[in-house]
Structure formats: C-alpha cells, structure tokens
Design a protein around this motif. Structure first.
Motif, PDB file in Angstrom:
ATOM      1  N   PHE A 209     -13.557  36.622-136.123  1.00 23.99           N
ATOM      2  CA  PHE A 209     -12.099  36.749-137.233  1.00 23.99           C
ATOM      3  C   PHE A 209     -12.480  37.640-138.427  1.00 23.99           C
ATOM      4  O   PHE A 209     -11.012  37.885-138.523  1.00 23.99           O
ATOM      5  CB  PHE A 209     -12.997  34.984-137.667  1.00 23.99           C
ATOM      6  CG  PHE A 209     -11.808  34.853-138.545  1.00 23.99           C
ATOM      7  CD1 PHE A 209     -11.446  33.657-138.218  1.00 23.99           C
ATOM      8  CD2 PHE A 209     -12.432  34.542-139.582  1.00 23.99           C
ATOM      9  CE1 PHE A 209      -9.705  33.660-138.469  1.00 23.99           C
ATOM     10  CE2 PHE A 209     -10.898  34.085-140.638  1.00 23.99           C
ATOM     11  CZ  PHE A 209     -10.120  33.245-139.659  1.00 23.99           C
ATOM     12  N   VAL A 210     -13.795  38.399-138.739  1.00 28.81           N
ATOM     13  CA  VAL A 210     -13.238  38.854-140.034  1.00 28.81           C
ATOM     14  C   VAL A 210     -12.730  39.806-139.937  1.00 28.81           C
ATOM     15  O   VAL A 210     -12.224  40.836-140.542  1.00 28.81           O
ATOM     16  CB  VAL A 210     -14.989  38.817-140.578  1.00 28.81           C
ATOM     17  CG1 VAL A 210     -14.812  40.080-142.181  1.00 28.81           C
ATOM     18  CG2 VAL A 210     -15.440  37.244-141.623  1.00 28.81           C
TER      19      VAL A 210
ATOM     20  N   VAL B  81     -18.486  35.328-133.040  1.00 27.25           N
ATOM     21  CA  VAL B  81     -17.928  34.791-133.219  1.00 27.25           C
ATOM     22  C   VAL B  81     -17.071  34.693-135.469  1.00 27.25           C
ATOM     23  O   VAL B  81     -15.790  35.011-135.457  1.00 27.25           O
ATOM     24  CB  VAL B  81     -17.347  32.943-132.987  1.00 27.25           C
ATOM     25  CG1 VAL B  81     -15.735  32.258-133.451  1.00 27.25           C
ATOM     26  CG2 VAL B  81     -17.953  33.058-131.649  1.00 27.25           C
ATOM     27  N   ALA B  82     -17.875  34.662-135.901  1.00 22.22           N
ATOM     28  CA  ALA B  82     -17.579  34.989-137.251  1.00 22.22           C
ATOM     29  C   ALA B  82     -17.271  36.543-137.428  1.00 22.22           C
ATOM     30  O   ALA B  82     -16.082  36.804-138.661  1.00 22.22           O
ATOM     31  CB  ALA B  82     -18.281  34.198-138.297  1.00 22.22           C
ATOM     32  N   LEU B  83     -17.845  37.537-137.221  1.00 19.33           N
ATOM     33  CA  LEU B  83     -17.097  38.169-137.207  1.00 19.33           C
ATOM     34  C   LEU B  83     -16.228  39.402-136.557  1.00 19.33           C
ATOM     35  O   LEU B  83     -15.998  39.862-137.435  1.00 19.33           O
ATOM     36  CB  LEU B  83     -18.700  39.541-136.923  1.00 19.33           C
ATOM     37  CG  LEU B  83     -19.699  39.763-137.814  1.00 19.33           C
ATOM     38  CD1 LEU B  83     -21.243  39.914-137.084  1.00 19.33           C
ATOM     39  CD2 LEU B  83     -20.199  39.910-138.940  1.00 19.33           C
TER      40      LEU B  83
ATOM     41  N   GLY C 183     -21.765  31.504-133.194  1.00 18.72           N
ATOM     42  CA  GLY C 183     -21.620  31.670-133.817  1.00 18.72           C
ATOM     43  C   GLY C 183     -21.481  33.102-134.982  1.00 18.72           C
ATOM     44  O   GLY C 183     -20.069  33.313-135.224  1.00 18.72           O
ATOM     45  N   VAL C 184     -21.846  34.134-134.798  1.00 16.53           N
ATOM     46  CA  VAL C 184     -22.780  35.062-136.300  1.00 16.53           C
ATOM     47  C   VAL C 184     -21.429  35.857-135.304  1.00 16.53           C
ATOM     48  O   VAL C 184     -20.385  36.731-135.839  1.00 16.53           O
ATOM     49  CB  VAL C 184     -23.647  35.745-135.739  1.00 16.53           C
ATOM     50  CG1 VAL C 184     -23.531  36.856-136.682  1.00 16.53           C
ATOM     51  CG2 VAL C 184     -24.578  35.073-136.503  1.00 16.53           C
TER      52      VAL C 184
END
Length: 637
Positions: free
Chosen positions: A633-634, A629-631, A626-627
């Motif tokens: 995306f950012v 994927v989030a990074l 999750g981390v």
C-alpha cells in the motif's frame, strides 16, 4: 367501618386458603357469617347517620395516605352518608340472603369453597366501590367487581362457552373502564382533585352549553364507563351472556352493585352532571333506548335466566333515564326496589333450575305452580313488582321516574312515551315468563320430577318477597300519600340534602300525575292480560303471530344481530389486522431482522474464532501477510 369492609375480605382469605375443600356447608357458613357481620355493621353505621342532623349526616374515615405525587394526593378514605348508606344496606342485606341461598344451591359443587371465596371478594369490592370518598378509591372497587365477575361468570371454566362468557364480560368492561379513566383525567386536570365532595363543591354554578367543555367531556367519558359496567347501549352485550355463571352469582351481579355501579357513580356526582345538560341529554336518550331495546329482545327469549337478564338491562335503562332528566333520587329509589325484586326473581329462577335438574328452557316447563308453591308465590310477588302494579315496590319507583321524565325541563313527552312503552313490553314478557314457567299445561319431560327447594333456598325467597311488597312504601308519592293520612315520602326527605335541584323545575300538578300513573298502569295491565291470554289460554296464538311476522321476529330473536355486527365490523377486522401485523411486521420484518443480526454476529464470531487458533505459525503467517499488504500500500501510494 373497618369491620364492615374487612369482614368479607377475611371470609375470602379463609375460604381462599381452603379452596380445595368440597363442603359447601362449612364454606357457606364462613362466607355467610362474614357478610352477616358486615350487614350488622352497616345497620349500626346507618343508625348513627340517621341520628345526625339532616344537613351533616356523614361519617368519614381516612385510614392512611394512599399516594402523594406533587399536588396529587389520595387517601384511603371512606364515607357513609345518605347515598352510600342505601348501598351498603342493599349490598350486605341482599348479599347475605344470596350467600344463604348459595349454600343450598352449590351443595353438590366440588368447588364450593372457591366459589364462596370469590363471592366474599365480590362483596368486599362492592363495598370499596360505594364507600370510597374519591373517584380513584371507587375505581379500585370498580375494577375489583369486574375481576370478580370474570372469575364467577367463568366459574365452570372447563366449559368453553362459560369461559368465553367470562372473557366477554371482562373485555367489554375494559372498554368502558378506559373511558372512565379518561373522565377522571379530565376532571383532575380541571379541578385538581378526585374527591367526591370537593368535585361537587367545585362544580360550576352555570350550566355548560358547549359539547367540548371540560365538565361535559369529563362527565361524558364517565358515562361511557358507566355504559360498560351497567350494560347500556352500546356495551350491554356482555350481561345476557353472563348468565353462564351459577345463578346466585347472576342474582348478586344484577341486584347488588355490579351493574348499578354506573347509576350510583352518576348520583354521587349529581351536582357536576346537572351542570352538563348535553351529557344529561345523552344519558336520558341512551337510558330510554336501552329500556325499550332490551324489553323487545326479552319478549322472544326462551332461557329463563336470559329473559331476566334482558329485563335487568331494561330496568337499568329506567335508572339512567331518571338520571338523565335530573331525577337522581328516583334513580336510587328504583335501584333499591329493583335489587329486591330482581334478586328474588333470579334466586327464584335458581330454585326452578334446581328443581328441573339444570333445565333453563321455559318451553320445557309449565305448571310448576303445584310442585313449587313457595317459589311460585314469591316469584309472583317479584312479577307484580317488576311490571309496576300498585302497591308493589316497582310501581312507586317506576311511576316516579315516568312522572319526572314527563315533567322535568330535561325530559320530554317523547322520552316518557318510550318509558311507558318499555313498561308495557316489560309487563308482556314478564307475564310470558311467569305463564310458561308456573302456569298452564305442564311441558315438563317425564323423567324430571320437580320439587320445592329446601328451606335454605326458600327462606331468602320469602324475605325478598316481603321486601318486594313493602319496599316501595318508603317513597310513596305525595299525590297518593295525601289520600292515606298524609303519609310522608321518607325517601325524598332522606336524600334531599344530597340531590341538586333540577334547573327550572316546577312541581307536577296532581291531575297530570294521576293521568300518567293511570296510563302506565293501565297499559301494563292490558299487556299482562294479553300475555296471559296468549301463553295460558291460547298457546297456539304466539306461534301464529311469530310466523306471520317472521322476518321481524327473527330479527328480534337474534338480538338485532348486534353481536354479529360487532364481530363483523369490529372484532374480526381487529383480529385480522392483528394477525396481519403479526405476520408481516413481527414475523417477516422484526423476527427476520433479529435473526439476520444474530446470524451476522454469529458469523463474525465464527470468523474471529477461526483466526484465534493458538497456532504460532499461523499467527506468524497472518503478520507476514499484514506486513506485505501494508508495504504494498505504501509503495503503490
């Protein structure tokens, strides 16, 4: 009045509790005693009514407030007046005789207690129907007799044919009942009440000319309801099949209130109906057409009970014809005399069937006169009464209907001719029934030994036979009464305050009345003689005639294929539509959508369950992913 209504209900409860008992004697005594108590109560009540002034003959009782919703208030109210007093005497008097007869008729049946419980419940609902002071209370009894007829017609329900007959009666009546409800809704919306006396008091003083007026529509829907209960075109088809039940039940259905409920309802609301001339015209035409149609079918049937059933349909047609031309008193008069001779003939047929070991085909009878003298003599009295021979009961009431039909501004010579034709046909097929059953050469199988019925069965026949002889004399026409020492027409005087006058009525002159009487009696007499000649003196003639007009004979013998038409054009298409609706909408759409939604929910549940394993390393991996994927995306953004 409470004793009158509740006695049969108590009988129903007692026999209902002991429904597994086999003794017809005990169950019959309980049930018959209950009805006898009601009969005595009815006599006492009617005597009280008789003692009152003519314009205020009424005993009204309100036991409790049944329902109250805003302006809609209905009490559990009951009334005994000139009209309902006739009905309670017929129901409890004839009902007591039928109960007594049933003790002998059902003594071999293992379900005797259940049978008598149903019979008591039937009487209870009939009393509710005729004593109710509003359409809603009447409707409770109306539905109650429908339920009881279903239970009793299909009493021997292990036989699929008998069970189907009960179902047919139930469903056909429901069609009429739906219309009855619509009629009640319209009248309530229009007048704000369902109470009989209030509805009659609020009836318009000017006849309603429009077909779409509230009174016309309301009365038309009520009449459609009556065609179901009282077996008129187009809802008459259930009554002949109702012969599947025990014969005393047939007597009770045909002689008491079940099938005459529609006639009674119209007479009860006669001030309202007379202000709807379009409805009256429809009632008269349907009544006359039913009288003739059913009489023609009766000419070709071989089952002793079915011949009587079609005669009931035909005689009910006369009662509706009388209502349609405004002769409400004559309708009630024929209702009463018909109860006497039709109960007599049905119980007589039960006596014959009992003696013939359940055989109902009149082609296997003949010559029973010498074996069953009491049944023969009493059946003879019913025969001369129903074919309208003077001075028997049916003559007076039928003659009055025909005279009104000819002379009333609401009637016509054509309707009178249809009534006279019906009377002629009735004389033919009832003589045919009499001849094939009791007269001529015996055709009884050698292994059957007919015998007279026991006293429990013959006593009711004798009483009803006497009533079939004298029952019409209380309504003797003035034209005859004047020649017999000015005998009064008691019936007319009794009902006069309750019956609205026919608009534009002028009294029929004596010459016309004598002529009409002579024509109808003469035609019936000739018809009876011809039938006697055919079926006793020259029994080969009917077959020759039937063969010479075979297509017509087959059409009538098969009851004009009305049942087949109903199945072909209404029932089967409805069944087909229902099946298709079930298959394409229920199974292929609703069921599949439901299963899909279920599968989706289950799949999602399985997925969520798969990630909730309790394994900390796996949870840490999910967090890590999750981390990442989030990074990602950012950063990519």
């Amino acid at each position: 009045m409470a004793l009158l209504i509740l006695a049969p209900f108590v009988g129903f409860l007692i026999n209902g509790v002991r429904y597994k008992k086999h003794s017809a004697n005990v169950a019959g005594v309980i049930a018959t005693s209950a009805i006898a108590i009601s009969f005595i109560s009815a006599i006492l009540l009617v005597l009280d009514v008789v003692a009152m002034p003519a314009e205020s003959r009424k005993i009204a009782v309100s036991f409790f407030e049944w329902m109250a919703v805003d302006k809609f208030k209905v009490n559990a109210g009951f009334v005994v007046d000139q009209i309902s007093s006739i009905m309670i005497l017929v129901i409890t008097g004839v009902g007591t005789l039928i109960h007594l007869f049933s003790i002998g008729y059902m003594h071999h049946d293992k379900g005797a207690a259940k049978y008598f419980a149903y019979l008591n419940l039937f009487i209870f609902n009939m009393l509710l129907l005729v004593l109710g002071d509003s359409l809603l209370v009447m409707f409770v009894g109306w539905e109650g007799v429908g339920l009881c007829s279903y239970l009793l017609i299909g009493f021997w329900f292990t036989d699929k044919e008998k069970a189907a007959a009960g179902m047919k009666a139930f469903i056909t009546n429901r069609v009429g009942d739906a219309a009855f409800l619509l009629g009640m809704f319209i009248l309530f919306i229009t007048f704000g009440t369902l109470n009989f006396s209030e509805l009659n008091a609020l009836a318009p003083t000017t006849a309603e000319a429009s077909w779409l007026g509230a009174v016309t529509l309301g009365t038309l829907f009520l009449f459609i309801g009556a065609t179901g209960k009282s077996a008129q075109i187009p809802l008459y088809v259930w009554l002949p099949d109702a012969m599947a039940g025990p014969t005393p039940v047939s007597a009770l259905i045909h002689a008491a209130t079940m099938v005459t409920a529609g006639v009674y309802m119209i007479v009860r609301l006669n001030p309202l109906f007379i202000m709807a001339p379009n409805t009256m015209m429809v009632i008269a035409i349907i009544g006359a057409a039913t009288a003739v149609l059913a009489a023609t079918i009766g000419m070709t049937q071989w089952d002793i009970k079915k011949v009587l059933a079609y005669s009931t349909v035909s005689q009910l047609g006369y009662m509706f014809l009388a209502c349609g031309v405004g002769a409400f008193g004559a309708a009630m008069f024929h209702l009463m005399t018909h109860a006497f001779f039709k109960a007599l003939m049905f119980l007589g047929s039960g006596s014959v069937i009992h003696a013939m070991h359940e055989e109902q085909d009149i082609r296997k009878m003949g010559g029973l006169k010498k074996y069953m003298p009491i049944t023969h003599v009493t059946f003879f009295l019913g025969w001369v009464a129903i074919i309208g021979m003077p001075p028997f009961a049916g003559f007076f009431s039928k003659d009055e209907i025909l005279a009104y039909t000819f002379n009333s501004p609401l009637g016509s010579p054509i309707l009178w001719a249809m009534g006279a034709l019906g009377a002629t046909l009735t004389a033919f097929y009832m003589t045919r029934l009499m001849a094939l059953t009791f007269w001529g050469k015996s055709r009884v199988p050698s292994d059957v030994h007919p015998h007279e019925s026991p006293a429990l069965m013959t006593i009711p026949l004798i009483v009803l036979g006497i009533l079939s002889v004298i029952g019409g004399w209380i309504g003797i026409p003035h034209v005859i009464g004047e020649h017999l020492g000015h005998l009064p027409n008691v019936w007319e005087h009794w009902l006069h305050p309750m019956i609205s006058p026919i608009p534009g009525w002028t009294a029929i002159d004596h010459t016309t009345e004598w002529t009409l009487m002579g024509v109808s009696v003469g035609l019936a007499l000739i018809s009876a003689i011809v039938a006697y000649q055919f079926y006793v003196k020259s029994p080969e003639t009917p077959k020759k005639i039937a063969d010479s007009i075979k297509p017509v004979y087959n059409l009538v013998y098969n009851k004009y294929f009305v049942d087949e038409a109903y199945f072909g054009f209404i029932i089967n298409p409805l069944v087909s539509i229902s099946k298709n609706t079930w298959y394409y909408i229920d199974v292929n759409f609703i069921d599949k959508a439901t299963y899909l939604a279920g599968d989706l929910a289950r799949g999602m549940g399985s997925f969520v369950r798969s990630i909730q394993t309790g394994n900390m390393q796996q949870y840490a991996m999910y967090i890590g992913i999750g981390v990442v994927v989030a990074l990602s995306f950012v950063i990519m953004r």
